[in-house]
Design a protein around this motif. Structure first.
Motif, PDB file in Angstrom:
ATOM      1  N   GLY A 195       0.565  -0.967  -0.070  1.00 48.85           N
ATOM      2  CA  GLY A 195       0.238  -0.004  -0.087  1.00 48.85           C
ATOM      3  C   GLY A 195       0.485   1.586   0.214  1.00 48.85           C
ATOM      4  O   GLY A 195       0.680   2.703  -0.295  1.00 48.85           O
ATOM      5  N   LEU A 196       2.014   1.122   0.520  1.00 46.62           N
ATOM      6  CA  LEU A 196       3.017   2.328   0.567  1.00 46.62           C
ATOM      7  C   LEU A 196       2.966   2.554  -0.024  1.00 46.62           C
ATOM      8  O   LEU A 196       3.248   4.462  -0.360  1.00 46.62           O
ATOM      9  N   ARG A 197       3.526   1.762  -1.356  1.00 44.44           N
ATOM     10  CA  ARG A 197       3.888   1.702  -2.764  1.00 44.44           C
ATOM     11  C   ARG A 197       3.404   2.553  -3.721  1.00 44.44           C
ATOM     12  O   ARG A 197       3.744   3.057  -4.555  1.00 44.44           O
ATOM     13  N   GLN A 198       1.421   2.682  -3.506  1.00 46.92           N
ATOM     14  CA  GLN A 198       0.912   3.091  -4.143  1.00 46.92           C
ATOM     15  C   GLN A 198       0.540   4.358  -4.244  1.00 46.92           C
ATOM     16  O   GLN A 198      -0.202   4.621  -4.599  1.00 46.92           O
ATOM     17  N   ILE A 199       1.418   5.122  -2.983  1.00 51.65           N
ATOM     18  CA  ILE A 199       0.731   6.363  -2.352  1.00 51.65           C
ATOM     19  C   ILE A 199       1.903   7.176  -2.923  1.00 51.65           C
ATOM     20  O   ILE A 199       3.087   7.017  -2.895  1.00 51.65           O
ATOM     21  N   PRO A 200       1.210   8.078  -4.041  1.00 55.74           N
ATOM     22  CA  PRO A 200       1.933   8.858  -4.661  1.00 55.74           C
ATOM     23  C   PRO A 200       2.928  10.300  -4.389  1.00 55.74           C
ATOM     24  O   PRO A 200       2.438  10.795  -3.416  1.00 55.74           O
ATOM     25  N   LYS A 201       4.569  10.045  -4.581  1.00 55.18           N
ATOM     26  CA  LYS A 201       5.533  10.741  -3.993  1.00 55.18           C
ATOM     27  C   LYS A 201       4.834  12.730  -4.782  1.00 55.18           C
ATOM     28  O   LYS A 201       5.023  12.876  -3.535  1.00 55.18           O
ATOM     29  N   GLU A 202       3.463  12.677  -5.367  1.00 56.56           N
ATOM     30  CA  GLU A 202       4.022  14.433  -5.459  1.00 56.56           C
ATOM     31  C   GLU A 202       3.300  14.881  -4.173  1.00 56.56           C
ATOM     32  O   GLU A 202       3.224  15.851  -4.273  1.00 56.56           O
ATOM     33  N   LEU A 203       2.455  13.775  -3.591  1.00 59.28           N
ATOM     34  CA  LEU A 203       1.538  14.314  -2.863  1.00 59.28           C
ATOM     35  C   LEU A 203       2.415  14.599  -0.972  1.00 59.28           C
ATOM     36  O   LEU A 203       2.433  15.698  -0.409  1.00 59.28           O
ATOM     37  N   TYR A 204       3.213  13.374  -0.235  1.00 60.04           N
ATOM     38  CA  TYR A 204       4.547  14.116  -0.320  1.00 60.04           C
ATOM     39  C   TYR A 204       5.138  15.477  -0.042  1.00 60.04           C
ATOM     40  O   TYR A 204       5.564  16.155   0.253  1.00 60.04           O
ATOM     41  N   GLU A 205       5.337  15.667  -1.675  1.00 57.93           N
ATOM     42  CA  GLU A 205       6.827  16.918  -2.098  1.00 57.93           C
ATOM     43  C   GLU A 205       5.661  18.228  -2.413  1.00 57.93           C
ATOM     44  O   GLU A 205       6.438  19.560  -1.813  1.00 57.93           O
ATOM     45  N   ALA A 206       4.077  17.961  -2.712  1.00 58.06           N
ATOM     46  CA  ALA A 206       3.484  18.975  -1.997  1.00 58.06           C
ATOM     47  C   ALA A 206       3.740  19.541  -0.929  1.00 58.06           C
ATOM     48  O   ALA A 206       3.489  20.580  -0.285  1.00 58.06           O
ATOM     49  N   ALA A 207       3.434  18.190  -0.038  1.00 64.99           N
ATOM     50  CA  ALA A 207       2.979  18.664   1.962  1.00 64.99           C
ATOM     51  C   ALA A 207       4.218  19.414   2.175  1.00 64.99           C
ATOM     52  O   ALA A 207       4.972  20.194   2.828  1.00 64.99           O
ATOM     53  N   ALA A 208       5.920  18.738   2.030  1.00 70.70           N
ATOM     54  CA  ALA A 208       7.226  19.251   2.541  1.00 70.70           C
ATOM     55  C   ALA A 208       7.404  21.017   2.226  1.00 70.70           C
ATOM     56  O   ALA A 208       7.621  21.834   2.696  1.00 70.70           O
ATOM     57  N   VAL A 209       6.900  20.617   0.574  1.00 69.91           N
ATOM     58  CA  VAL A 209       6.438  22.853   0.341  1.00 69.91           C
ATOM     59  C   VAL A 209       5.548  23.242   0.459  1.00 69.91           C
ATOM     60  O   VAL A 209       6.553  24.557   1.118  1.00 69.91           O
ATOM     61  N   ASP A 210       4.481  23.152   1.393  1.00 68.25           N
ATOM     62  CA  ASP A 210       3.804  23.989   2.308  1.00 68.25           C
ATOM     63  C   ASP A 210       4.078  24.127   4.045  1.00 68.25           C
ATOM     64  O   ASP A 210       3.849  24.625   4.495  1.00 68.25           O
ATOM     65  N   GLY A 211       5.533  23.310   3.877  1.00 66.82           N
ATOM     66  CA  GLY A 211       5.819  23.282   5.344  1.00 66.82           C
ATOM     67  C   GLY A 211       5.723  22.145   6.515  1.00 66.82           C
ATOM     68  O   GLY A 211       6.175  22.682   7.491  1.00 66.82           O
TER      69      GLY A 211
END
Length: 314
Positions: A195-211
């Motif tokens: 399941g962890l492999r199916q989570i898009p990395k873009e979501l984490y990158e966008a959240a990291a940009v938002d702090g």
């Protein structure tokens, strides 16, 4: 000549399609026939027989005697052991299932990466699930938590704590079995990894940009995206928890003072120790009703907490 040929062709085409469909069905059923035969003979058949025997007094050595609902009435009204076994099983499920899921998710998070040797670590962590139900592991567990076991030696060496027989102590015996079940976390761990492999990395990158820090990303992204996997693992582990038998049978035999008398072990005792097969069949159908009810409640609650990405735009 031409007008006569059209009706013949129009009539023949549906027959050809029907013949092809019948042929396809015959081929398909020929492939699944072994499984279907086994399912009917070894699952549905025994279930029907078990249901009928639950209304009888049957000691294996003599013919069944029809007694109606007496087994069910006795279970709920004159059998205190039933309530003890049910209470122990409910306590075991309520404690072990959440802890096992939490621990398996934590390990899956640690092993979710592409660093060197991660495949070996995943295999090593999965091994306890393969051997956890064996007699050797049960004996090892009994020795570990025995009076002269490794657990007592470590506690006494590090903290000066006096030894105790954890298996024979009514206050700790159930917890040793809970630890054994949590130790067998390999199967849900692998499912969480998928399941962890199916989570898009873009979501984490966008959240990291938002702090967002790691904790926020875990609870706002990882957990919601994993809720279908959590739901699946919860249902599977819930069913497994209610039917747990091996640990109690091999390590504690239901003791001490019935503190580890699991429902499945109590059912086994009536069937193969007391040879009260009709009573045991009634216990089995009550267990089926309990597991079915618990599973139905989980399914009913899933609409409030399980997130499916396909429903996002609905």
């Amino acid at each position: 000549m031409t007008t006569n040929a059209v009706p013949v062709t129009a009539t023949a085409e549906p027959r050809l399609r029907t013949a092809r469909r019948v042929k396809d069905y015959a081929i398909a059923y020929s492939f699944i026939a072994p499984w279907l035969l086994g399912f009917l003979c070894f699952t549905i058949g025994p279930m029907i027989v078990s249901f009928l025997l639950s209304f009888t007094q049957y000691s294996v050595t003599s013919a069944p005697k029809w007694i109606g609902l007496r087994n069910y009435v006795d279970i709920f009204t004159v059998d205190p052991q039933f309530w003890i076994a049910l209470g122990v099983t409910l306590k075991f499920v309520i404690i072990s299932v959440p802890l096992k899921l939490a621990f398996s998710l934590a390990v899956a998070m640690l092993l979710h990466g592409n660093y060197r040797g991660v495949g070996v670590y995943r295999t090593i962590f999965y091994v306890p699930s393969l051997i956890g139900g064996s007699v050797a592991v049960a004996e090892m567990w009994r020795q570990l938590f025995g009076l002269n076991g490794a657990v007592n030696n470590i506690l006494q060496f590090l903290f000066g704590v006096p030894g105790d027989n954890w298996i024979a102590n009514p206050n700790t015996a159930l917890w040793t079995l809970i630890l054994l079940v949590i130790w067998q976390f390999g199967s849900p761990m692998l499912i969480f990894l998928a399941g962890l492999r199916q989570i898009p990395k873009e979501l984490y990158e966008a959240a990291a940009v938002d702090g967002a820090n790691g904790v926020v990303r875990f609870f706002r992204i990882t957990v919601p995206m994993l809720t279908p996997i959590i739901f699946f693992n919860l249902v599977m582990q819930l069913i497994h928890g209610f039917t747990t038998f091996t640990q109690s049978y091999l390590i504690t035999s239901g003791g001490p003072l019935n503190r580890t008398l699991f429902y499945a072990l109590y059912l086994y005792q009536h069937a193969f120790q007391f040879f009260d097969m009709g009573y045991a069949c009634a216990l089995a159908w009550i267990l089926l009703a309990i597991v079915g009810t618990a599973t139905a409640l989980v399914f009913k609650s899933s609409s409030a907490w399980v997130y499916y990405e396909s429903e996002r735009g609905a």
